[in-house]
Design an enzyme around this catalytic site. Structure first.
Site, short mmCIF file in Angstrom:
data_model
loop_
_atom_site.label_atom_id
_atom_site.label_comp_id
_atom_site.label_asym_id
_atom_site.label_seq_id
_atom_site.Cartn_x
_atom_site.Cartn_y
_atom_site.Cartn_z
N GLY A 209 0.84 -1.21 0.00
CA GLY A 209 0.00 0.00 0.00
C GLY A 209 0.86 1.24 0.00
N ASN A 210 0.25 2.38 0.30
CA ASN A 210 1.03 3.62 0.41
C ASN A 210 0.38 4.52 1.45
OD1 ASN A 210 -0.92 5.48 -0.98
ND2 ASN A 210 -0.54 4.05 -2.66
#
Ligand code: CTP
Length: 400
Positions: A209-210
């Protein structure tokens, strides 16, 4: 007609305060969220219990709700919360205090903190209203941008007849409805917004993810909805709970899910604003079971995701507008301009990680907008709500 609008109603001590109970009812009936701030003088004319019941919110009268416990009413937050501050009735005393920046009650503190339009509805006896001091204060307030609604003529509480009556609550409601329902560029436009990160599953418990919070996309969605647009927000996983009820939320997890939803929606929208931080790579294979640790290193085989924005750029029609975001760390204008061209965009919103406070994590942002004619517009560091305003303003002036 007022769904999603936040109205702060200030009530000062005049007999006309009884009319404000009707006003609260009318505004709530139109769907507005109403909070009431009243002065102590107003207590002689209306009760906080009636106003709290009608507004469905506690009434604020003091800086502290519980002085011993140190619980205070945050006038700054209230001032910033409001889309409109109405002061009805506004007495000669409250008007004089407002005109001269005096701040000795919580209503005046809210007024000084408000960034929204402020409307005052004077109510007093005819001679007080006609007095040169009151008229001078009204002029000062007008000059400072406060909208003054003249008192009307008729029978007054003193038994005299003349100019000094507060406008009727139905008329005030109609003015408010008119304010929020004026046609804007966004009225009736269908806007598609993407927001948040995407999660690319590795196995049933892990993902790539980020740090995107989704706040910029949500601020854009809320603002566009409040301007009258029909908004569809396709969002990756976020922790945001506050969203304008008029926004149609489509929740997705991965880049491929986001791409499927967006490609289905895009052909029928007028404007696309893609603020999502989409993963560029995703695991080639997702393990059905949790990957167990062993003594060796682990390599993940990643494949490219679809460029959602780029795909829309390929099918964009002449009368559609497509706006992208670019988050860069170096050669910002060059890279952003390349993305604008490559993805066939009308404009791109650049965030530079060199700018302190900018980017997708915090509550603020600092942007530069580049359009396809290479006009470059730089903005200062602002809250994401204000940035959303700047972006929508800019788009409304673009030609497709
Ligand atoms: N974007 C998208 N789909 C992707 C990647 C990006 O729709 N798979 C969109 C983003 O929502 C943003 C714009 O493309 O509006 C630019 O995203 P960014 O990550 O800055 O650019 P990339 O094209 O991914 O290029 P790079 O990561 O190499 O800078």
């Amino acid at each position: 007609m007022l769904r999603g609008k936040k109205i702060l109603l200030g009530i000062s001590g005049s007999i006309a305060a009884y009319k404000s109970t009707y006003l609260v009812r009318y505004l709530v009936k139109e769907g507005a969220e109403v909070k009431v701030v009243m002065t102590h003088a107003a207590l002689d004319f209306v009760t906080p219990v009636s106003l709290a019941t009608l507004s469905k919110n506690p009434v604020i009268m003091d800086f502290y709700s519980d002085r011993e416990a140190g619980t205070w009413n945050n006038h700054v937050e209230l001032g910033l919360w409001a889309d409109l501050l109405l002061i009805a009735p506004a007495t000669a005393n409250t008007l004089a205090n407002m005109a001269h920046g005096i701040c000795d009650n919580v209503l005046l503190a809210c007024y000084l903190s408000a960034r929204c339009p402020v409307w005052v509805f004077p109510a007093m006896d005819l001679d007080m209203y006609a007095n040169a001091s009151t008229q001078a204060n009204l002029k000062i307030l007008s000059k400072m941008g406060v909208k003054v609604f003249e008192a009307t003529e008729g029978e007054l509480a003193s038994g005299l007849s003349g100019k000094g009556r507060m406008q009727e609550p139905e008329e005030i409601r109609d003015e408010v409805v008119h304010l929020f329902n004026q046609k804007t560029y966004w009225s009736g436009k269908h806007v598609l917004i993407t927001a948040g990160p995407t999660y690319e599953a590795i196995d049933p418990v892990r993902f790539i993810g980020n740090h995107s919070s989704g706040k910029m996309g949500y601020a854009l969605a809320n603002k566009a909805a409040s301007e009258g647009a029909q908004v569809t927000l396709v969002s990756g996983p976020t922790a945001i709970t506050e969203l304008d009820p008029r926004v149609d939320l489509v929740s997705v997890v991965s880049a491929s899910e986001m791409n499927n939803k967006v490609q289905a929606l895009f052909p029928s929208v007028d404007v696309g604003i893609f603020a999502a931080a989409v993963a560029d790579y995703t695991p080639r294979q997702v393990s059905d079971t949790k990957i167990k640790k062993n003594d060796n290193e682990l390599s993940l085989d990643l494949v490219k995701t679809q460029d959602i924005l780029g795909n829309c750029g390929k099918i964009k029609s002449e009368d559609q507008l497509l706006i992208g975001f670019a988050l860069e760390t170096n050669d910002e204008i060059k890279y952003a301009t390349e993305k604008l061209k490559k993805k066939n965009l009308n404009a791109i919103i650049l965030n530079s990680l060199k700018d302190e406070g900018a980017g997708f994590k915090g509550d603020n942002n600092k942007i530069t907008i580049i359009d396809k004619n290479n006009n470059i517009l730089e903005f200062g560091l602002k809250s994401k709500t204000e940035v959303a305003n700047d972006i929508l303003n800019f788009i409304s002036k673009l030609k497709s």
